[in-house]
Design an enzyme around this catalytic site. Structure first.
Site: not given
Ligand code: ARG
Length: 463
Positions: A25, A158, A285, A319, A324, A327
């Site tokens: 990532s 409208h 235009k 988790y 991931q 982002k």
């Molecule tokens: N790059 C991961 C994320 O953005 C960080 C956490 C990774 N943790 C793991 N156990 N693989 O979520």
């Protein structure tokens, strides 16, 4: 270069190049390096204060982390895709600099709480930036509202001409919309401002850490109380992106109005050459591309919201690597909303309103029909009847290709004996706006009250 992972002991084989490229990532989370290093410095200082590391160890790690920050900033160290993520990249660089001592930094920590921390820190910065941009846009709105306080224009429902309103009143409607966005961002920042660090993988840690100390160092209001929640939760990101979506919805409505108002058909406004574009084939235009792009980019932000909600849906605690993917949505929503808020303030500054065209559109229509009906009501006619009579008058005008301005008393009396000469004043657009009495109405006194309110609010505002 060989792949660099933060694990390996239990594996006989290295992660395949294909799997690494699929799972890294770094291209996105490298943008979190400032937050990642700030978090690590606070963590290592706490480890020393709690006697988990010695003061010398902590000092060496901290100095090296600060040096890495500079290296990334100057391009001397580039986090590339030989790493799984920004955390791995920074720790690997730390090892190159200070050897095995680097391995102590991750004591009582996991990447799970580390990334949750980085994101909350980033969110604070992002929210602050968007709040500043909203304030900036609001200042432009206030300026325009003050300047154009004399312009009466057709208000629409409208997309059909409905009743006269002040242009300033219309512009100030956006002021309140953006104010709610500002508040939403502020609330989101407050709720997000809790430190997840110290949750470790999710169950906590046997080391005698002080989570509150880290939280304080990083300017958080406290800690996320449940360690499982700390690493599993992405609510603050979802709240942020949903707020961005609402901001974009507001901007795109405004953009749409500018697109409409700058058409020949409306002609209410013109955007300066610097914020419009031409056509490669049609020489005449002048297109409102910037406003259209703001409208168009709204889809990206809505997409980000759906992306996040779908990614989180049905994820078991705690988790999961799916997370991931957050982002992409976070950065997409933030950068798009940021650039749209920024350019929109410029577009608005460079938009000129056309009072004469606006005036003409007011007179060549029946915008004061409601005022005519209300006039009859005041003379004792029940509203339903007054509505019917006025409707008939409008129909008469349409049939005879005329407007209210062309009517004489004789004609009006054919429809109701209650009409008198004072009706001619009542059906002027200016009289219509002045006749409004309710709080928050388009009466110039009410609109001026809003202007006074916003002048005060925006003068006091720091962000
Ligand atoms: N790059 C991961 C994320 O953005 C960080 C956490 C990774 N943790 C793991 N156990 N693989 O979520």
């Amino acid at each position: 270069m060989a792949r660099q992972t933060l694990w390996g002991g239990r594996f006989k084989q290295q992660l395949s190049e294909i799997a690494l490229q699929f799972s890294t990532s770094i291209d996105l989370d490298k943008h979190l390096y400032i937050e990642d290093i700030a978090g690590s410095i606070a963590h290592v200082e706490m480890l020393a204060a709690c006697k988990i590391l010695t003061a010398t160890e902590a000092r060496r790690i901290r100095t090296a982390l600060k040096a890495i920050l500079k290296e990334i900033e100057t391009g001397k160290f580039v986090p590339t895709n030989i790493y799984e993520d920004i955390h791995s990249a920074i720790e690997h660089r730390l090892t190159q600099k200070i050897g095995s001592l680097a391995g102590k930094l991750h004591t009582a920590r996991s990447r799970n709480d580390q990334i949750a921390l980085d994101e909350r820190l980033f969110l604070r910065r992002a929210i602050y930036e968007l709040m500043k941009l909203i304030t900036n846009l609001q200042r432009v709105l206030l300026y325009k509202a003050e300047r154009h306080i004399d312009i009466v224009m057709p208000g629409y429902t409208h997309t059909q001409r409905a009743q006269p309103v002040l242009l300033s009143h219309h512009l100030l409607a956006y002021m309140w919309m953006f104010e709610r966005d500002y508040e939403r961002l502020n609330q989101c920042a407050q709720r997000a401002n809790k430190s997840p660090l110290g949750a470790a993988a999710f169950a906590g840690t046997p080391f005698p850490i002080d989570r509150n100390m880290v939280a304080k160092k990083l300017g958080f209001d406290g800690i996320v109380e449940n360690s499982i929640d700390a690493v599993s939760d992405r609510d603050s990101l979802i709240e942020f992106v949903s707020t961005c979506s609402i901001i974009m919805m507001h901007l795109s409505r405004f953009a749409e109005e500018l697109v409409l108002w700058t058409t020949k058909e409306f002609g209410f406004a013109e955007i300066s050459d610097a914020y419009t574009t031409g056509s490669s084939i049609m020489p005449q235009k002048k297109n409102p591309d910037m406003a259209e792009l703001v409208r168009g980019k709204t889809g990206r932000v809505y997409g980000a919201l759906i992306e996040l909600l779908t990614m989180m849906k049905a994820l078991p605690l705690a988790y999961n690597r799916d997370m991931q993917e957050d982002k992409h949505a976070l950065f997409e929503a933030f950068t798009t909303t940021r650039e749209c808020l920024f350019i929109f303030a410029h577009i608005l500054v460079h938009t000129t309103f056309k009072p004469h065209v606006i005036r003409e559109s007011l007179l060549n229509d029946f915008l004061t029909a409601t005022d005519m009906a209300d006039y009859l009501v005041k003379k004792g006619v029940p509203f339903r009847e007054a509505h019917e009579i006025t409707g008939k008058i409008v129909q008469h005008c349409i049939e005879h290709k005329m407007y209210f301005g062309n009517l004489d008393l004789e004609t009006l009396r054919l429809f109701s004996p209650k009409f008198d000469t004072d009706v001619f004043d009542v059906i002027l657009p200016e009289s219509s706006v002045h006749s409004k009495r309710s709080a928050g109405s388009t009466n110039p006194h009410e609109v001026k009250k809003q202007i006074v309110h916003w002048t005060r609010v925006l003068q006091k505002r720091k962000v």
